[in-house]
Design a protein around this motif. Structure first.
Motif, short mmCIF file in Angstrom:
data_model
loop_
_atom_site.label_atom_id
_atom_site.label_comp_id
_atom_site.label_asym_id
_atom_site.label_seq_id
_atom_site.Cartn_x
_atom_site.Cartn_y
_atom_site.Cartn_z
N TRP A 1 0.87 -1.43 0.07
CA TRP A 1 0.13 -0.15 -0.09
C TRP A 1 1.03 1.47 -0.03
CZ3 TRP A 1 -5.22 -0.13 -0.77
CH2 TRP A 1 -5.82 -1.11 -0.39
N PHE A 2 0.58 2.33 -0.93
CA PHE A 2 1.00 3.51 -1.06
C PHE A 2 0.02 4.56 -0.78
CE2 PHE A 2 5.37 2.57 -2.37
CZ PHE A 2 5.48 1.18 -2.75
N ARG A 3 0.52 5.72 -0.38
CA ARG A 3 -0.43 6.97 -0.46
C ARG A 3 0.15 8.13 -0.96
NH1 ARG A 3 -0.77 7.45 6.26
NH2 ARG A 3 1.36 8.26 6.59
N GLN A 4 -0.80 8.91 -1.33
CA GLN A 4 -0.31 10.33 -1.76
C GLN A 4 -1.08 11.34 -1.65
OE1 GLN A 4 0.49 10.16 -6.21
NE2 GLN A 4 1.92 11.82 -5.99
N ALA A 5 -0.59 12.31 -0.74
CA ALA A 5 -1.49 13.46 -0.43
C ALA A 5 -1.08 14.59 -1.37
CB ALA A 5 -1.15 14.01 0.92
N PRO A 6 -2.07 15.61 -1.54
CA PRO A 6 -2.03 16.84 -2.73
C PRO A 6 -0.78 17.43 -2.42
CG PRO A 6 -4.22 16.55 -1.47
CD PRO A 6 -3.43 15.60 -0.77
N GLY A 7 -0.03 17.48 -3.43
CA GLY A 7 1.11 18.18 -3.36
C GLY A 7 2.45 17.60 -2.83
N LYS A 8 2.37 16.24 -2.72
CA LYS A 8 3.31 15.41 -2.16
C LYS A 8 3.53 14.25 -3.07
CE LYS A 8 2.49 16.68 2.85
NZ LYS A 8 2.33 16.23 4.16
N GLU A 9 4.64 13.65 -2.78
CA GLU A 9 5.01 12.48 -3.45
C GLU A 9 4.45 11.18 -3.06
OE1 GLU A 9 9.63 13.92 -4.99
OE2 GLU A 9 9.37 12.23 -3.66
#
Length: 123
Positions: A36-44
């Protein structure tokens, strides 16, 4: 080719729980390392956790250790991410990924990706 579909995202208050699920379309899923990966707005895109083909070995990013748990059901072809004690900083789009090699926290090592599911934690 493995196709992955995530589900279970949503809006939850700080301290709450969510359970994400990832369903694989291919029977070779049972031989793949899942993550599992995650990505927040404006982040890698950020590594969250990974589990090997048998489910015997897992690894997590430090920020979720003790709060998140990855598990897999080989017979059903699913991988789950149980998220407890959620914090606003956990807010992101969460992605399921698969690879044919060993455990890895690098997104570039994963060949197959789901479309993502949004998790929002309100303060």
């Amino acid at each position: 080719q493995v196709q992955l579909v995530e589900s279970g995202g949503g809006l939850v208050q700080t301290g709450g729980s969510l359970r994400l699920s990832c369903a694989a379309s291919d029977r070779t899923f049972s031989t793949y390392t899942m993550a599992w990966f995650r990505q927040a707005p404006g982040k890698e895109r950020e590594f969250v956790g990974t589990i090997n083909w048998s489910g015997a070995h897992t690894d997590y990013v430090d920020s979720v250790k003790g709060r998140f748990t990855i598990s897999r059901d080989i017979d059903r072809g699913t991988v789950a991410l149980q998220m407890n004690s959620l914090k606003p900083e956990d807010t992101a789009v969460y992605y399921c990924a698969a690879r044919s090699g060993s455990l890895s926290g690098s997104p570039s090592h994963y060949a197959y990706w789901g479309q993502g599911t949004q998790v929002t934690v309100s303060s």
